[in-house]
Design an enzyme around this catalytic site. Structure first.
Site, PDB file in Angstrom:
ATOM      1  N   HIS A 483       9.150   3.006  -0.282  1.00 39.24           N
ATOM      2  CA  HIS A 483       8.601   3.460   1.138  1.00 39.24           C
ATOM      3  C   HIS A 483       7.348   3.833   0.913  1.00 39.24           C
ATOM      4  O   HIS A 483       6.266   3.480   1.319  1.00 39.24           O
ATOM      5  CB  HIS A 483       9.478   4.519   1.707  1.00 39.24           C
ATOM      6  CG  HIS A 483       9.104   5.064   3.056  1.00 39.24           C
ATOM      7  ND1 HIS A 483       9.416   4.832   4.229  1.00 39.24           N
ATOM      8  CD2 HIS A 483       8.011   6.104   3.088  1.00 39.24           C
ATOM      9  CE1 HIS A 483       8.804   5.346   5.176  1.00 39.24           C
ATOM     10  NE2 HIS A 483       8.065   6.200   4.645  1.00 39.24           N
ATOM     11  N   GLU A 484       7.212   4.977  -0.024  1.00 39.38           N
ATOM     12  CA  GLU A 484       5.751   5.628  -0.457  1.00 39.38           C
ATOM     13  C   GLU A 484       4.894   4.599  -1.038  1.00 39.38           C
ATOM     14  O   GLU A 484       3.644   4.721  -0.894  1.00 39.38           O
ATOM     15  CB  GLU A 484       6.084   6.926  -1.285  1.00 39.38           C
ATOM     16  CG  GLU A 484       6.900   8.064  -0.648  1.00 39.38           C
ATOM     17  CD  GLU A 484       6.856   8.489   0.962  1.00 39.38           C
ATOM     18  OE1 GLU A 484       5.222   8.182   1.103  1.00 39.38           O
ATOM     19  OE2 GLU A 484       7.337   8.932   1.530  1.00 39.38           O
ATOM     20  N   HIS A 487       3.056   2.605   1.674  1.00 39.52           N
ATOM     21  CA  HIS A 487       2.072   3.434   2.165  1.00 39.52           C
ATOM     22  C   HIS A 487       0.931   3.440   0.913  1.00 39.52           C
ATOM     23  O   HIS A 487      -0.303   3.069   1.340  1.00 39.52           O
ATOM     24  CB  HIS A 487       2.371   5.055   2.245  1.00 39.52           C
ATOM     25  CG  HIS A 487       3.215   5.395   3.470  1.00 39.52           C
ATOM     26  ND1 HIS A 487       2.624   5.082   4.743  1.00 39.52           N
ATOM     27  CD2 HIS A 487       4.322   6.115   3.570  1.00 39.52           C
ATOM     28  CE1 HIS A 487       3.632   5.428   5.656  1.00 39.52           C
ATOM     29  NE2 HIS A 487       4.553   6.358   4.904  1.00 39.52           N
ATOM     30  N   HIS A 490      -0.966   0.019   1.250  1.00 42.88           N
ATOM     31  CA  HIS A 490      -1.791   0.027   2.467  1.00 42.88           C
ATOM     32  C   HIS A 490      -3.167   0.849   2.349  1.00 42.88           C
ATOM     33  O   HIS A 490      -4.213   0.579   2.642  1.00 42.88           O
ATOM     34  CB  HIS A 490      -1.436   0.898   3.705  1.00 42.88           C
ATOM     35  CG  HIS A 490      -1.640   0.598   5.078  1.00 42.88           C
ATOM     36  ND1 HIS A 490      -1.013   1.470   6.193  1.00 42.88           N
ATOM     37  CD2 HIS A 490      -2.460  -0.019   5.436  1.00 42.88           C
ATOM     38  CE1 HIS A 490      -1.666   0.955   7.261  1.00 42.88           C
ATOM     39  NE2 HIS A 490      -2.541   0.020   7.061  1.00 42.88           N
TER      40      HIS A 490
END
Length: 698
Positions: A483-484, A487, A490
């Site tokens: 999940h991290e 990010h 991105h």
């Protein structure tokens, strides 16, 4: 003595000069606590100087000399000092704080808020921006977006208010800044203050070896005999899942779920009330009925009605299944404990684990040996390589702020330097709970045309290594890492002209798409086979174990969904208040999320006082974003499932249209460019087993 004085006076604050480190990364070892305040004050002075230059420019305001300069002008200095020190300071405050830093944060908060207000409420600066807004040349989509967000940012910060309104807005924002900081500091103190110190072997009954070793290590670190359980997730969760000692589970659960409601200096009840009222008053001052209306103007959901529609649709779709899940859990507990057994909240994880074992012969501890941290790192980096061709190389010359942190250089598929990536893995004393991604440096293209690449960091609280075992993770922790990491991709792929639109600077209900998208890989056979090898034997994870992971992916998923929906309902209940909020937080909380609840609620626990996301973390009136983005991520991943989960062409399209574009266009425009159409909820319902593929196409 004189030599020491001379040395001191010659020392230059490291924030004031080129860092002279690989890729100009932060020189953590050279920074002293006093450097922060000095750099903040000098940063404010330079910022004021840059603003004065724009305001006093005698030429007609244009996009170039006004809007672009507000965003990217680093003045005569080659960087924005205030950003530079703020990024480092805020990361340290969350990841490696101490009493001195906390005190400095309290001191700087009103000063920094005042400075931000001074810029946003500068009448002459706004007049120039407004002039450009009304008289600009033809702009490309990114320039147009910057102009709109600049103008709107000033309006939303009170630029159109009269003097009395501006003064009130200053008071509201300064007080809110101080209180949200106080909220976080109270929560961290309360969290770290509690320990369950066990001295008898029988107190560990049921705990697996990994949890025992971690508890022994925690006691050893505190110079105590026996075992220590803390409220940090890698300690708390295994205890709640495996301990046969119901009395101790209750004690631990109550400690965690009563954080910041005790009669002490860390009580957050009044702080929460005040924050809700400050935000409501701010929104109403700016012409909105509620704080949620103010926030949602810049969200994909666009209004309160659409948020409630999403949350209500999810309740309708998932509640019947969640009720069945609860009944099944209760049935098992009564079968094991007797017909009069009443299932309490501190029993849920314990009996869920037993039920999962019975249904799928699967248990988090069975998987740990295959999820050794260095293998997981290789697997996740390998996934990024398969999808996008990028590579990671650890560079020990890049300074880090704690020995747990690893720093990597990231290279693109053509071998060019792309970013610096820091990963901070384990819980420790001065570190907030949870997991997050942050940046020490954003991406932008400077006035010489140089593409300044980002320095991105992920901070987590994963299981620590012990004296005789490396860090062995649960599947849930692997998902957190993915999940991290989503990010961080991105951030790392950011490729825009303006820093304020790059990377994760997107609308809040779009920001979770790249992160939640990556979680999908955690239960994909082809991904697990690339890295899940037994840490002792090197044997790959057995196929039947992978099959059981896949079969169990929807275990208790409806219960999990309703939990997220309940948090969304609570958030909206606070921030749709039209009149001063005077109710008692605890009973209000229970009423606010009641329709998402499937078990009786306790009147002596409280979520609000520890709900950092909506009190101090930027998700106020935005917690629904996780579910909103889940609709998007399931829809996006269905495209990969169609073409192959490692398909480079699909991945490149995802990178080009979403990951690298930041906030340069409306998120739905970017999404449709990748997907070819708007998302539907169908893929999510199918993925969660709520609706079959056949049904959804009828």
């Amino acid at each position: 003595m004189d030599e020491i004085k001379a040395e001191k006076s010659q020392r230059i604050n490291p924030f004031f000069e080129p860092y002279a480190t690989p890729h100009n990364t932060v020189p953590f070892g050279r920074i002293q606590i006093g450097d922060y305040e000095e750099a903040f004050m000098e940063g404010i002075r330079r910022d004021d100087e840059a603003t004065d230059k724009i305001v006093n420019d005698p030429t007609e305001p244009t996009f170039e000399n006004t809007i672009a300069r507000v965003d990217t002008d680093k003045g005569e200095h080659y960087y924005d000092l205030l950003d530079r020190v703020s990024n480092v300071f805020s990361c340290m405050l969350s990841a490696e704080t101490n009493d001195e830093l906390d005190a400095l944060a309290q001191k700087m908060s009103p000063i920094l808020t005042k400075h931000a207000n001074d810029v946003r409420l500068n009448k002459r600066l706004f007049e120039r921006i407004k002039y450009v807004y009304e008289h600009h040349r033809a702009l490309n989509p990114e320039e147009q977006m910057l102009l709109e967000t600049s103008y709107d940012g000033f309006v939303r910060s009170g630029a159109l208010l009269d003097n009395a309104g501006k003064e009130r807005l200053r008071q509201l924002t300064e007080e809110a800044g101080v209180l949200s900081l106080q909220f976080s500091q109270n929560l961290l103190k309360e969290n770290k203050a509690f320990t369950l110190h066990l001295t008898e072997e029988q107190d560990l009954d049921g705990l697996p070896e990994t949890a025992r070793a971690a508890a022994a290590l925690a006691a050893q670190e505190q110079g105590k005999a026996g075992w220590i359980i803390t409220l940090d997730y890698p300690s708390y969760l295994p205890f709640m899942t495996y301990s046969t000692r119901r009395d101790l589970r209750e004690r631990l659960y109550m400690a965690r779920n009563t954080e910041c409601i005790h009669n002490n200096s860390e009580n957050n009840l009044e702080i929460c009330k005040r924050l809700i009222n400050l935000r409501r008053e701010l929104a109403q001052l700016l012409g909105y009925e509620t704080y949620a209306d103010y926030v949602l103007k810049h969200r994909m959901a666009s209004n309160v009605k659409n948020v409630y529609r999403l949350l209500d649709d999810l309740i309708t779709a998932y509640k019947p299944t969640a009720i069945k899940e609860r009944e099944e859990l209760m049935q098992l507990a009564r079968e094991l404990e007797g017909d009069d057994f009443e299932l309490q909240e501190w029993d849920t994880a314990y009996y869920s684990h037993k039920l999962k074992l019975r249904k799928y012969n699967l248990d988090a501890e069975m998987l740990r040996p295959y999820f050794e941290l260095s293998n997981v790192i290789k697997g996740i980096f390998g996934l990024a390589n398969k999808l996008y061709g990028i590579t990671f190389r650890e560079n020990q010359d890049i300074p880090v702020y704690h020995p747990d942190v690893k720093a990597y250089e990231v290279f693109d598929s053509d071998g060019r330097y792309l970013a610096v990536f820091y990963a901070d893995f384990h819980p420790r004393k001065g570190k907030q709970g949870g997991a997050w991604m942050t940046e020490f440096q954003g991406q932008w293209i400077d006035h010489k045309g140089v593409n300044v690449r980002p320095h991105v960091s992920v901070v987590m609280n994963l299981t620590k290594p012990t004296a005789d075992k490396p860090a062995l993770l649960t599947l849930g922790e692997v998902e957190t890492f993915l999940h991290e990491f989503g990010h961080s991709l991105h951030g790392m792929f950011a490729n825009t002209r303006f820093e304020s639109l790059s990377g994760t600077n997107v609308w809040w209900d779009f920001v979770e798409l790249p992160s939640q998208f990556m979680e999908n890989f955690a239960v994909e056979k082809d991904f697990l086979r690339t890295f899940a090898f037994h840490y002792q034997t090197g044997e790959p994870i057995p196929n039947d174990l992978i099959d059981r992971i896949v079969q169990s992916r929807n275990f208790m998923t409806a219960t999990g969904c309703l939990r997220q929906v309940s948090f969304g309902l609570l958030d909206m209940a606070y921030y749709t208040q039209r009149t001063p909020f005077t109710e008692d937080i605890i009973p209000f909380e229970k009423k606010a999320w009641a329709k998402a609840m499937i078990s009786p609620q306790r009147s002596d626990t409280c979520m609000t006082t520890q709900f950092s996301h909506i009190m101090s973390g930027g998700y106020a009136a935005g917690y629904y974003s996780y579910k909103w983005a889940e609709v998007l991520d399931a829809d996006a991943f269905s495209v990969f499932k169609q073409h192959g989960i490692f398909d480079r062409t699909t991945a490149q399209r995802f990178r080009d249209n979403i990951l690298s574009r930041g906030g340069t266009e409306h998120p739905m425009t970017l999404y449709k460019r990748f997907r070819g159409g708007e998302p539907t909820i169908d893929a999510l319902l199918e993925r969660n087993g709520i609706k079959s593929h056949h049904t959804s196409n009828e």
